[in-house]
Motif scaffolding. Structure first.
Motif, short mmCIF file in Angstrom:
data_model
loop_
_atom_site.label_atom_id
_atom_site.label_comp_id
_atom_site.label_asym_id
_atom_site.label_seq_id
_atom_site.Cartn_x
_atom_site.Cartn_y
_atom_site.Cartn_z
N LEU A 56 -35.42 -8.16 0.27
CA LEU A 56 -35.30 -6.66 0.12
C LEU A 56 -35.30 -6.52 -1.29
O LEU A 56 -35.00 -7.55 -2.26
CB LEU A 56 -33.95 -6.50 0.74
CG LEU A 56 -33.82 -6.40 2.15
CD1 LEU A 56 -32.58 -6.31 2.56
CD2 LEU A 56 -34.85 -5.37 2.72
N LYS A 57 -35.99 -5.37 -1.79
CA LYS A 57 -35.91 -5.03 -3.16
C LYS A 57 -35.89 -3.63 -3.21
O LYS A 57 -36.12 -2.80 -2.21
CB LYS A 57 -37.16 -5.60 -3.98
CG LYS A 57 -38.49 -4.85 -3.45
CD LYS A 57 -39.52 -5.30 -4.36
CE LYS A 57 -39.90 -4.71 -5.55
NZ LYS A 57 -40.43 -3.34 -5.56
N GLN A 58 -35.33 -3.14 -4.49
CA GLN A 58 -35.21 -1.37 -4.41
C GLN A 58 -36.73 -1.24 -5.19
O GLN A 58 -37.22 -2.02 -5.82
CB GLN A 58 -34.19 -1.31 -5.48
CG GLN A 58 -33.07 -1.20 -4.87
CD GLN A 58 -31.84 -0.46 -5.97
OE1 GLN A 58 -31.38 -0.99 -6.84
NE2 GLN A 58 -31.27 0.52 -5.55
N ILE B 84 -25.67 6.71 0.93
CA ILE B 84 -26.69 5.76 1.49
C ILE B 84 -28.00 5.86 0.62
O ILE B 84 -28.44 6.67 0.26
CB ILE B 84 -27.10 5.92 2.87
CG1 ILE B 84 -26.00 6.35 3.77
CG2 ILE B 84 -27.97 4.89 3.54
CD1 ILE B 84 -26.30 6.67 5.17
N LYS B 85 -28.29 4.22 0.21
CA LYS B 85 -29.38 4.28 -0.66
C LYS B 85 -30.72 4.49 0.42
O LYS B 85 -30.86 3.66 1.18
CB LYS B 85 -29.46 2.78 -1.21
CG LYS B 85 -28.44 3.05 -2.62
CD LYS B 85 -28.65 1.81 -3.34
CE LYS B 85 -27.76 2.00 -4.47
NZ LYS B 85 -26.77 1.14 -4.70
N TRP C 193 -9.20 12.12 -1.10
CA TRP C 193 -9.96 10.90 -1.20
C TRP C 193 -10.93 10.82 -0.43
O TRP C 193 -12.02 9.92 -0.55
CB TRP C 193 -8.81 9.87 -0.78
CG TRP C 193 -7.67 9.59 -1.64
CD1 TRP C 193 -7.70 9.94 -2.98
CD2 TRP C 193 -6.22 9.07 -1.12
NE1 TRP C 193 -6.26 9.64 -3.35
CE2 TRP C 193 -5.35 9.09 -2.40
CE3 TRP C 193 -5.81 8.83 -0.03
CZ2 TRP C 193 -4.17 8.75 -2.16
CZ3 TRP C 193 -4.60 8.30 0.04
CH2 TRP C 193 -3.72 8.53 -0.94
N ARG C 194 -11.04 11.36 0.78
CA ARG C 194 -12.19 11.18 1.67
C ARG C 194 -13.14 12.27 1.63
O ARG C 194 -14.12 12.50 2.66
CB ARG C 194 -11.50 11.24 3.23
CG ARG C 194 -10.78 9.90 3.52
CD ARG C 194 -10.27 9.69 4.63
NE ARG C 194 -9.53 8.76 4.94
CZ ARG C 194 -8.90 8.22 5.84
NH1 ARG C 194 -9.40 8.65 7.17
NH2 ARG C 194 -8.09 6.76 5.84
N ILE D 48 -34.92 1.38 -0.54
CA ILE D 48 -34.90 -0.08 -0.26
C ILE D 48 -36.13 -0.53 0.45
O ILE D 48 -36.22 0.10 1.53
CB ILE D 48 -33.56 -0.57 0.37
CG1 ILE D 48 -32.41 -0.11 -0.42
CG2 ILE D 48 -33.58 -2.11 0.67
CD1 ILE D 48 -31.10 -0.62 0.26
N LYS E 117 -16.88 11.96 -2.64
CA LYS E 117 -16.41 10.51 -3.04
C LYS E 117 -16.86 9.50 -2.34
O LYS E 117 -16.57 8.41 -2.60
CB LYS E 117 -14.94 10.64 -2.95
CG LYS E 117 -14.34 11.68 -4.00
CD LYS E 117 -12.85 11.13 -4.38
CE LYS E 117 -12.27 11.97 -5.73
NZ LYS E 117 -11.12 11.72 -5.92
N LEU E 118 -17.46 9.78 -1.09
CA LEU E 118 -17.92 8.83 -0.39
C LEU E 118 -19.28 8.18 -0.85
O LEU E 118 -19.94 8.70 -1.90
CB LEU E 118 -18.22 9.08 1.30
CG LEU E 118 -17.26 9.73 1.95
CD1 LEU E 118 -17.56 10.25 3.23
CD2 LEU E 118 -15.88 8.67 2.01
N ILE E 119 -19.56 6.72 -0.47
CA ILE E 119 -20.67 6.09 -1.20
C ILE E 119 -21.92 6.56 -0.42
O ILE E 119 -21.95 6.72 0.76
CB ILE E 119 -20.53 4.64 -0.89
CG1 ILE E 119 -19.29 4.10 -1.70
CG2 ILE E 119 -21.61 4.07 -1.65
CD1 ILE E 119 -19.28 2.46 -1.53
#
Lengths: 180, 203
Positions: A108-110, A95-96, A86-87, A99, A91-93
């Motif tokens: 803020l905007k992409q 970072i974007k 699971w970890r 931005i 599978k982790l999100i």
């Protein structure tokens, strides 16, 4: 006549041999109540080669249904093993990193997407203009075959807007709606 | 040193932990069952009041604890978001959550904004951007079992899961991330472990 002696104990074996000897010689007439003994001595055979196999019989008996052994988990997966799955970093999100700050409103905007705040602002104004158009037209399928011009407070139609339909909006012209 | 020792001795018996505000009479603060049934441990962490610091001590950074209970979301899915924002500054966390597609991102964003406002109003934080997320955790809420209808009259039992979300904001810039462990460090540790061995059951 061979007798299968299964008992390992020598005393029991000698007793059985004596009893069998007496039976054979007829010195024990009352053994089976005068009738033929239900069992007769047979040849003793050693080894599992002649033992009927249940597996072959079962498979040979029903050739249509061939038994398919389904895959099933043998042991319960512990929570430590589950956690590793699971970890896992995949599978982790993530970072974007795309931005930015919108230069118009400061929200803020992409980078590749319009600013949400500015878009909402424009959408609201468009809705109000459309309401004015609906009031002027009075019903569906009444759109004229000419262009439309939106004029705000204190604006007069210019020479370029000669044959166009004029929609009035009762507010000051917003800064982002540039007049031609 | 004596004052610090006395302070440390009585630290377990601090009445501020149980008092909602700085009221004088302890009996008036007994909550009856008419108010919130049970105040969770995380909410009580905001009530601790430290004694005034001595002039020479370094400034203790402000800590703000906030949580939201019984969010209609799965605790495992919420955990991924909590892991994302752990250790970030609050601005960066809000930016990441704003553009996340998950349902829990909206909830966590509201919680962070509430906590930020609480920090500025009640916890004497000067700059609302000068906060970072020290801890962010999820917990299991109350589950409810319901029937889920399948075809052909079959049914199964499904559980409607809820979760809690806990966050601790600390004043100050976020701590720098730990550098990854190199092979040299691991080798040094191994050698140190070998050197720490002693002889047992001997003279």
């Amino acid at each position: 006549v061979l007798v299968l002696v299964c008992s390992p104990l020598p005393r029991l074996r000698s007793l059985l041999q004596r009893c069998w000897g007496r039976l054979e010689r007829g010195l024990w007439p009352g053994a089976f109540g005068g009738k033929i003994p239900p069992w007769v001595p047979a040849l003793a055979v050693q080894g599992p080669s002649l033992v009927p196999r249940g597996i072959d019989d079962a498979e040979a008996a029903s050739p249509q249904e061939g038994v398919v052994w389904m895959a099933a988990p043998k042991q319960r997966r512990t929570v430590e093993v589950n956690r590793c799955r699971w970890r896992h970093p995949s599978k982790l999100i993530a970072i974007k990193r795309n931005i930015d700050v919108c230069p118009e409103c400061g929200n803020l905007k992409q980078k590749h997407i319009l600013c949400g705040h500015c878009y909402a602002k424009v959408k609201e104004e468009t809705r109000l203009i459309r309401m004015e158009i609906y009031k002027k037209e009075g019903g569906p399928f009444n759109a004229p075959a000419v262009e439309t011009v939106v004029l705000y407070e204190g604006e007069k139609p210019t020479e370029k807007d000669e044959g166009k339909r004029i929609i009035e909006r009762a507010r000051k012209r917003p800064s982002w709606f540039v007049q031609n | 040193a004596g004052a610090a020792w006395a302070r440390g001795l009585l630290s377990w018996a601090r009445p501020e932990r149980w008092l909602a505000s700085g009221s004088f009479f302890p009996l008036s603060c007994i909550h009856t069952s008419t108010s919130l049934q049970k105040i969770g441990k995380w909410e009580k962490k905001n009530r601790i009041v430290y004694p005034p610091q001595l002039p020479g001590e370094p400034r203790r950074p402000a800590e703000i604890y906030h949580c939201r209970r019984e969010i209609k979301y799965s605790k495992d899915k919420m955990w991924y978001l909590a892991k994302l924002i752990k250790g970030m500054s609050i601005d960066q966390a809000l930016a990441q959550l704003e553009f996340s597609d998950k349902k829990g991102a909206k909830v966590i964003k509201e919680v962070l904004l509430e906590a930020q406002e609480m920090a500025v109003r009640k916890h004497n934080v000067e700059f609302k951007s000068n906060l970072h997320i020290a801890e962010s955790q999820t917990g299991r809420g109350r589950y409810v079992k319901r029937v889920r209808c399948h075809g052909k009259g079959m049914f199964g039992m499904m559980k409607i899961s809820r979760c809690h979300y806990f966050v601790k904001l600390v004043e100050g810039p976020p701590p720098p991330p730990e550098p990854p462990k190199t092979g040299f460090d691991q080798a040094k540790e191994y050698v140190q472990q070998l050197r720490n061995r002693t002889l047992v059951h001997t003279l």
